[in-house]
Write an enzyme that holds these catalytic residues in place. Structure first.
Site, mmCIF file in Angstrom:
data_model
loop_
_atom_site.group_PDB
_atom_site.id
_atom_site.type_symbol
_atom_site.label_atom_id
_atom_site.label_comp_id
_atom_site.label_asym_id
_atom_site.label_seq_id
_atom_site.Cartn_x
_atom_site.Cartn_y
_atom_site.Cartn_z
ATOM 1 N N GLY A 52 -1.846 51.543 -5.986
ATOM 2 C CA GLY A 52 -0.464 52.004 -5.913
ATOM 3 C C GLY A 52 0.375 51.026 -5.124
ATOM 4 N N GLN A 90 7.363 48.064 0.041
ATOM 5 C CA GLN A 90 6.341 47.031 0.238
ATOM 6 C C GLN A 90 6.758 45.678 -0.344
ATOM 7 O OE1 GLN A 90 2.990 49.743 -1.248
ATOM 8 N NE2 GLN A 90 1.944 48.412 0.187
ATOM 9 N N CYS A 117 -4.628 49.516 2.222
ATOM 10 C CA CYS A 117 -3.232 49.331 1.829
ATOM 11 C C CYS A 117 -3.007 47.849 1.575
ATOM 12 C CB CYS A 117 -2.313 49.827 2.947
ATOM 13 S SG CYS A 117 -0.567 49.613 2.580
ATOM 14 N N LEU A 118 -2.307 47.529 0.491
ATOM 15 C CA LEU A 118 -2.031 46.119 0.183
ATOM 16 C C LEU A 118 -1.196 45.463 1.288
ATOM 17 C CD1 LEU A 118 -1.266 46.476 -3.635
ATOM 18 C CD2 LEU A 118 -3.306 45.457 -2.601
ATOM 19 N N HIS A 165 -0.374 58.578 -0.164
ATOM 20 C CA HIS A 165 -0.224 57.279 0.514
ATOM 21 C C HIS A 165 1.080 56.592 0.104
ATOM 22 C CE1 HIS A 165 -2.105 53.327 1.926
ATOM 23 N NE2 HIS A 165 -1.047 52.934 1.247
ATOM 24 N N GLU A 166 1.369 56.580 -1.199
ATOM 25 C CA GLU A 166 2.575 55.868 -1.678
ATOM 26 C C GLU A 166 3.853 56.595 -1.255
ATOM 27 O OE1 GLU A 166 2.142 52.915 -2.531
ATOM 28 O OE2 GLU A 166 -0.019 53.178 -2.754
ATOM 29 N N HIS A 215 4.830 55.809 2.195
ATOM 30 C CA HIS A 215 5.506 54.513 2.348
ATOM 31 C C HIS A 215 7.033 54.660 2.279
ATOM 32 C CE1 HIS A 215 2.630 51.244 2.588
ATOM 33 N NE2 HIS A 215 1.906 51.708 1.588
HETATM 34 NI NI NI Z 1 -0.032 51.136 1.042
#
Ligand code: NI
Length: 161
Positions: free
Chosen positions: A46, A51, A87-88, A129-130, A133
């Site tokens: 995701g 981000q 997480c990216l 999670h997304e 953000h």
């Molecule tokens: Ni993330």
């Protein structure tokens, strides 16, 4: 535009509140396309607009054909699961995070049409999670603790086997 740079670590954009989408126009579609392309390239589960430095309430979730969510809201959550989460934007780390087992998410698609998704297990985790953000929340804010390298390696072995 295509591939975007994923912001990492202490970048201030990751900590800001994103604003609701009100125009479902070509710019939004380009943003969604870029998010999907960047997610695929990064091989993640995701990706949320902040981000890549865009403070809009938009994210994409999933693999092959990602689900696009504009102005997503969790309207029902149920149960608790504890599991590994990365997480990216926080490369190289994994946390142990409690999330609901099942969620119902209300959102809009790229044309502004209302959509509802029900998710469980891993997908429920990714939705939570997304959506976090979009409020500047990272999993490290809600995790139990970081997992050790040994724990992460054991998990990967389990998945491969
Ligand atoms: Ni993330």
């Amino acid at each position: 535009m295509g591939l975007r740079t994923i912001l990492t670590d202490s970048d201030p954009a990751l900590r800001k509140q994103s604003r609701a989408v009100t125009n479902f126009d070509r710019r939004l579609h380009a943003l969604l396309d870029d998010l999907a392309e960047t997610l695929k390239h990064a091989n993640g589960a995701g990706l949320a607009a902040p981000q890549i430095g865009v403070l809009r309430r938009v994210c994409v979730v999933g693999f092959e054909e990602p689900i696009e969510l504009c102005n997503p809201k969790i309207i029902v959550s149920d149960g608790t699961q504890e599991g590994a989460e990365g997480c990216l934007s926080l490369p190289g780390r994994t946390g142990l995070v409690k999330r609901p087992c099942r969620v119902t998410v209300e959102a809009q698609d790229r044309h502004g049409k209302p959509v509802v998704y029900e998710a469980e297990d891993f997908l429920a985790r990714v939705f939570c999670h997304e959506i976090d953000h979009l409020d500047g929340t990272l999993y490290t804010d809600v995790m139990e603790r970081f997992m050790t390298e040994e724990e992460v390696a054991a998990l990967e072995e389990e998945e491969d086997g």
